[in-house]
Motif scaffolding. Sequence first.
Motif, mmCIF file in Angstrom:
data_model
loop_
_atom_site.group_PDB
_atom_site.id
_atom_site.type_symbol
_atom_site.label_atom_id
_atom_site.label_comp_id
_atom_site.label_asym_id
_atom_site.label_seq_id
_atom_site.Cartn_x
_atom_site.Cartn_y
_atom_site.Cartn_z
ATOM 1 N N THR A 217 49.195 56.714 97.328
ATOM 2 C CA THR A 217 50.905 57.016 97.046
ATOM 3 C C THR A 217 50.870 58.004 98.636
ATOM 4 O O THR A 217 52.070 57.908 98.912
ATOM 5 C CB THR A 217 51.404 58.517 96.353
ATOM 6 N N ALA A 218 50.040 58.851 98.975
ATOM 7 C CA ALA A 218 50.534 59.548 100.424
ATOM 8 C C ALA A 218 51.171 58.825 101.801
ATOM 9 O O ALA A 218 52.260 59.010 102.047
ATOM 10 C CB ALA A 218 49.735 60.483 100.802
ATOM 11 N N LEU A 219 50.559 57.515 101.290
ATOM 12 C CA LEU A 219 50.795 56.141 102.674
ATOM 13 C C LEU A 219 51.508 55.376 102.813
ATOM 14 O O LEU A 219 52.637 56.009 103.245
ATOM 15 C CB LEU A 219 49.226 56.044 102.693
ATOM 16 N N ARG A 220 52.315 55.319 101.102
ATOM 17 C CA ARG A 220 53.363 54.536 101.348
ATOM 18 C C ARG A 220 54.371 55.614 101.288
ATOM 19 O O ARG A 220 55.875 55.285 101.933
ATOM 20 C CB ARG A 220 53.446 54.473 99.435
ATOM 21 N N LYS A 221 54.950 57.031 100.810
ATOM 22 C CA LYS A 221 54.998 58.182 101.464
ATOM 23 C C LYS A 221 55.552 58.325 102.988
ATOM 24 O O LYS A 221 56.623 58.455 103.562
ATOM 25 C CB LYS A 221 55.306 59.542 100.456
ATOM 26 N N LEU A 222 54.376 58.379 103.188
ATOM 27 C CA LEU A 222 54.548 58.530 104.555
ATOM 28 C C LEU A 222 54.838 57.927 105.918
ATOM 29 O O LEU A 222 55.493 57.620 106.868
ATOM 30 C CB LEU A 222 52.942 59.439 105.350
ATOM 31 N N ARG A 223 54.082 56.365 105.097
ATOM 32 C CA ARG A 223 54.754 55.866 106.297
ATOM 33 C C ARG A 223 56.546 55.152 106.099
ATOM 34 O O ARG A 223 57.238 54.980 107.122
ATOM 35 C CB ARG A 223 54.387 54.070 105.522
ATOM 36 N N GLY A 224 57.418 55.335 105.420
ATOM 37 C CA GLY A 224 57.878 55.008 104.725
ATOM 38 C C GLY A 224 59.669 56.105 105.068
ATOM 39 O O GLY A 224 59.939 55.320 105.548
ATOM 40 N N MET A 242 57.649 63.632 103.642
ATOM 41 C CA MET A 242 57.152 63.657 104.823
ATOM 42 C C MET A 242 56.101 65.356 103.764
ATOM 43 O O MET A 242 54.515 65.041 103.930
ATOM 44 C CB MET A 242 57.623 64.349 106.079
ATOM 45 N N LEU A 243 56.445 66.058 103.419
ATOM 46 C CA LEU A 243 55.655 67.127 102.554
ATOM 47 C C LEU A 243 55.279 66.948 101.516
ATOM 48 O O LEU A 243 53.816 67.180 101.475
ATOM 49 C CB LEU A 243 57.333 67.992 102.625
ATOM 50 N N ILE A 244 55.369 65.853 100.397
ATOM 51 C CA ILE A 244 55.314 65.421 99.994
ATOM 52 C C ILE A 244 53.478 64.406 100.065
ATOM 53 O O ILE A 244 52.614 64.565 99.371
ATOM 54 C CB ILE A 244 55.488 65.032 98.632
ATOM 55 N N GLY A 245 53.826 64.127 100.856
ATOM 56 C CA GLY A 245 52.879 62.404 101.543
ATOM 57 C C GLY A 245 51.667 63.631 101.698
ATOM 58 O O GLY A 245 50.970 63.576 101.495
ATOM 59 N N ALA A 246 52.249 64.507 102.111
ATOM 60 C CA ALA A 246 50.868 65.004 103.544
ATOM 61 C C ALA A 246 50.193 66.171 101.892
ATOM 62 O O ALA A 246 49.101 66.163 103.289
ATOM 63 C CB ALA A 246 51.965 65.986 104.260
#
Length: 377
Positions: A217-224, A242-246
């Motif tokens: 989930t982190a990678l989907r959010k950060l990449r997006g 970015m903040l949630i993904g990190a």
Amino acid sequence: MHSFQTVSDIRIEPGGAAKLDYYVDGLCRNKRVAIVTDKGVRALGLLDAGVESLRAAGYQTFVFDKVVADPPEAVVLKGAVAIRKFNPGLIIGFGGGSPMDTAKVIAHLCGCDQPLESLYGVGQAKGPSLPLMLIPTTAGTGSEVTNVAIITTGETAKKGIVADSLYADRVLLDAALTFGLPKSITASTGIDAMVHAIEAYTSIREKNPISDALALTALRKLRGAIVTACESPDNVEARGDMLIGAMLAGQAFSNAPCAAVHALAYPLGGFFHVPHGLSNALVMTGVMDYNLPKADHWYAEIARDMGVGQTGVSLIDEMQRIKDATHVPQTLAAVDIPEDAIPMMAKDAMTKDRLLMNNAREMTFDATVKIYEGIAS
Ligand SMILES: NC(=O)c1ccc[n+]([C@@H]2O[C@H](COP(=O)([O-])OP(=O)(O)OC[C@H]3O[C@@H](n4cnc5c(N)ncnc54)[C@H](O)[C@@H]3O)[C@@H](O)[C@H]2O)c1
Ligand SMILES: [Fe+2]
């Protein structure tokens, strides 16, 4: 057998840091709050409204703003002495990984009599520690939800304190704090977060289903979000992702620890003060190429989940595309590291057993030298 731990109290509100009086409720026994930050964050005024809200609610506050990037022991000890004197009931770490890590260790040093030098390693910091709240202003380290603090010892070495007593009592995620992050810091700290998730997903000893779900989930959010956050710095949705993904990546790697990317990145920070995120971005694809024979299936799972391809190589290609699109420096020469430093850095990287033991493929001195040589200029 798997086990998973994380911070039990996480609050999310864009703009929330202006209402610190509300967010500290129930954590501080004596209405005295010490805040650990750095001069850059303080000068941006990010703390002002929150400190004002505490004062208006009858709290005494003390701000220790002497943290510097890759915090050295001397700064941690200085902060601990000043903050002990102030006698707070709560410590707030406010900033990027450097102030948050410093706050974690200070909360520990102020809560018990364990000396700093006895805390390094895994499970050595036993506590008790003072109540601790963490508020990140970069979207990268995930330190707000990890049981890790990284301190610079001596001139150049970086050592980790890893212990469950370092988990914060409460975390506040306020994406508005990150609007002013310069493009270069947004890019490199964001890539650091992506590396945390990739290394957690491929962490051979403690990979577990909860970390896996968080990492994907982190990678989907950060990449997006990473390119948008660089190009449109006040895009609320991208900054929030970015903040949630990190943070999700932090929860993942706190339980399935990082590996060779981080081990090879540390000497760049220790010897040459290259920022942590950028150090990781520099060595990331070289280490992933090396790991491919053992990590191919895991990389392919990530690539499929992200929707960027079917193979392990497609994940490496995607990470390269992100480096290109965010314009991070890509060679040691670009960050003023001379080629003749490579053997010294490789020797240092090989001492990072805590990280290397989690790597999907056994890392060797020769491979490390080759990876550094591959990005020399
Ligand atoms: N504890 C962990 O789990 C963990 C994980 C990874 C890295 N780390 C450590 O964290 C540190 C790196 O942290 P970092 O990458 O967050 O950087 P940092 O905390 O060192 O900050 C880098 C710079 O960004 C500035 N900055 C911070 N927030 C800002 C904002 N909102 N707007 C503008 N400027 C801002 C700071 O003033 C500073 O100059 C390293 O010491 C690294 O070893 C810790
Ligand atoms: Fe990191």
